[in-house]
Scaffold this active site. Structure first.
Site, mmCIF file in Angstrom:
data_model
loop_
_atom_site.group_PDB
_atom_site.id
_atom_site.type_symbol
_atom_site.label_atom_id
_atom_site.label_comp_id
_atom_site.label_asym_id
_atom_site.label_seq_id
_atom_site.Cartn_x
_atom_site.Cartn_y
_atom_site.Cartn_z
ATOM 1 N N ARG A 87 -10.378 5.293 -1.264
ATOM 2 C CA ARG A 87 -10.816 6.586 -0.765
ATOM 3 C C ARG A 87 -10.274 7.729 -1.626
ATOM 4 O O ARG A 87 -9.437 7.514 -2.494
ATOM 5 C CB ARG A 87 -10.390 6.733 0.698
ATOM 6 C CG ARG A 87 -11.201 5.775 1.592
ATOM 7 C CD ARG A 87 -10.750 5.770 3.029
ATOM 8 N NE ARG A 87 -10.674 7.095 3.601
ATOM 9 C CZ ARG A 87 -10.021 7.362 4.740
ATOM 10 N NH1 ARG A 87 -9.386 6.404 5.390
ATOM 11 N NH2 ARG A 87 -9.991 8.574 5.212
ATOM 12 N N LYS A 131 -5.953 5.153 0.584
ATOM 13 C CA LYS A 131 -6.402 6.523 0.773
ATOM 14 C C LYS A 131 -5.303 7.497 0.382
ATOM 15 O O LYS A 131 -4.177 7.381 0.848
ATOM 16 C CB LYS A 131 -6.778 6.751 2.247
ATOM 17 C CG LYS A 131 -7.491 8.054 2.492
ATOM 18 C CD LYS A 131 -6.866 9.156 3.276
ATOM 19 C CE LYS A 131 -5.641 8.971 4.041
ATOM 20 N NZ LYS A 131 -5.051 10.253 4.504
ATOM 21 N N HIS A 180 -4.636 -8.384 0.593
ATOM 22 C CA HIS A 180 -5.519 -8.761 1.697
ATOM 23 C C HIS A 180 -5.327 -7.887 2.925
ATOM 24 O O HIS A 180 -4.205 -7.711 3.395
ATOM 25 C CB HIS A 180 -5.267 -10.209 2.170
ATOM 26 C CG HIS A 180 -4.766 -11.130 1.128
ATOM 27 N ND1 HIS A 180 -5.594 -11.745 0.227
ATOM 28 C CD2 HIS A 180 -3.516 -11.550 0.835
ATOM 29 C CE1 HIS A 180 -4.866 -12.517 -0.564
ATOM 30 N NE2 HIS A 180 -3.614 -12.407 -0.229
ATOM 31 N N ASN A 185 4.798 -5.937 -3.871
ATOM 32 C CA ASN A 185 3.849 -6.845 -3.229
ATOM 33 C C ASN A 185 3.683 -6.406 -1.780
ATOM 34 O O ASN A 185 4.653 -6.381 -1.017
ATOM 35 C CB ASN A 185 4.354 -8.288 -3.266
ATOM 36 C CG ASN A 185 3.320 -9.225 -2.669
ATOM 37 O OD1 ASN A 185 2.370 -9.614 -3.319
ATOM 38 N ND2 ASN A 185 3.495 -9.577 -1.406
ATOM 39 N N ASN A 240 0.382 6.391 9.096
ATOM 40 C CA ASN A 240 0.597 7.730 8.555
ATOM 41 C C ASN A 240 0.204 8.865 9.490
ATOM 42 O O ASN A 240 0.451 10.021 9.171
ATOM 43 C CB ASN A 240 -0.154 7.878 7.229
ATOM 44 C CG ASN A 240 -1.645 7.610 7.367
ATOM 45 O OD1 ASN A 240 -2.066 6.795 8.172
ATOM 46 N ND2 ASN A 240 -2.444 8.286 6.561
ATOM 47 N N ALA A 290 8.189 -10.509 7.445
ATOM 48 C CA ALA A 290 6.861 -10.504 8.064
ATOM 49 C C ALA A 290 6.967 -10.110 9.537
ATOM 50 O O ALA A 290 7.924 -10.448 10.222
ATOM 51 C CB ALA A 290 6.229 -11.882 7.937
ATOM 52 N N ARG A 325 11.896 -7.024 14.326
ATOM 53 C CA ARG A 325 10.978 -7.667 15.261
ATOM 54 C C ARG A 325 11.797 -8.335 16.361
ATOM 55 O O ARG A 325 12.971 -8.627 16.188
ATOM 56 C CB ARG A 325 10.100 -8.696 14.543
ATOM 57 C CG ARG A 325 10.884 -9.789 13.863
ATOM 58 C CD ARG A 325 9.989 -10.676 13.035
ATOM 59 N NE ARG A 325 10.781 -11.770 12.473
ATOM 60 C CZ ARG A 325 10.505 -12.381 11.352
ATOM 61 N NH1 ARG A 325 9.461 -12.028 10.644
ATOM 62 N NH2 ARG A 325 11.247 -13.369 10.932
#
Length: 190
Positions: free
Chosen positions: A73, A91, A103, A117, A126, A163, A180
């Site tokens: 964008r 963007k 991905h 990465n 954001n 992750a 987490r």
């Protein structure tokens, strides 16, 4: 294939079927563009590969690979040798040399350093409903899959983010960051 009259295309660049190149786009040499790609008012430098993607008002430096199905964008800059892959969106961001957004990720209002990465399903959060904030990711960071970076946030050099983490605070360099809840397994009643 549709190419506007103000478009400039360099030597040995291949434009594949169902591609739209619009506005004041400039494409360098030795590129492969398409099929099914739309580029509007952008600068595409040399040795670029773009397939099944949409790019608008952005600058793409040498050796970048985009797609399939990526959306770049306005006000984005992809530095040399960046990879933006399947169903990823960038963007109003700068993605540094050699970084990968491979991905299903969204990078918005961000500054991404070199050799970063970005794992699958990563989001820079954001927007808080009123204002937009910037995420800064320094060089050599590894962001695991399914990570939320809640802006404004700064990630230091050589950080590894586990992750599934949701990062809300700045992270200093050379840290492993895990944000987490612990997994809990309970017996299910029948």
């Amino acid at each position: 294939t549709y190419i506007d009259s103000d478009v400039v295309i360099g030597q040995d660049t291949i434009i594949k079927p169902n591609t739209f190149i619009e506005g004041e786009t400039k494409i360098g040499k030795n590129c492969i563009i398409g099929p099914a790609t739309t580029i509007t008012d952008s600068i595409i430098k040399d040795n670029i590969f773009i397939t099944y993607s949409y790019i608008e008002e952005s600058e793409i430096e040498k050796g970048v690979k985009i797609g399939p199905f990526a959306h770049i964008r306005p006000k984005s800059i992809l530095k040399e040798n960046v990879k933006v892959g399947n169903f990823s969106e960038v963007k109003k961001s700068v993605v540094g040399y050699g970084s990968k957004v491979n991905h299903l990720s969204y990078i918005g209002d961000a500054k991404v350093g070199k050799n970063v990465n970005i794992g699958a399903g990563t989001i820079t959060c954001n927007y808080d409903g009123k204002n937009k904030f910037q995420t800064v990711i320094s060089d050599d960071v590894f962001v695991g899959s399914n990570v939320n970076l809640v802006a404004p946030v700064n990630i230091g050099k050589k950080v590894l983010i586990a992750a599934g983490s949701t990062i809300t605070d700045n992270v200093s360099p050379n840290k492993l960051t895990i944000a987490r809840a612990r997994q809990v397994v309970k017996v299910r009643k029948k």
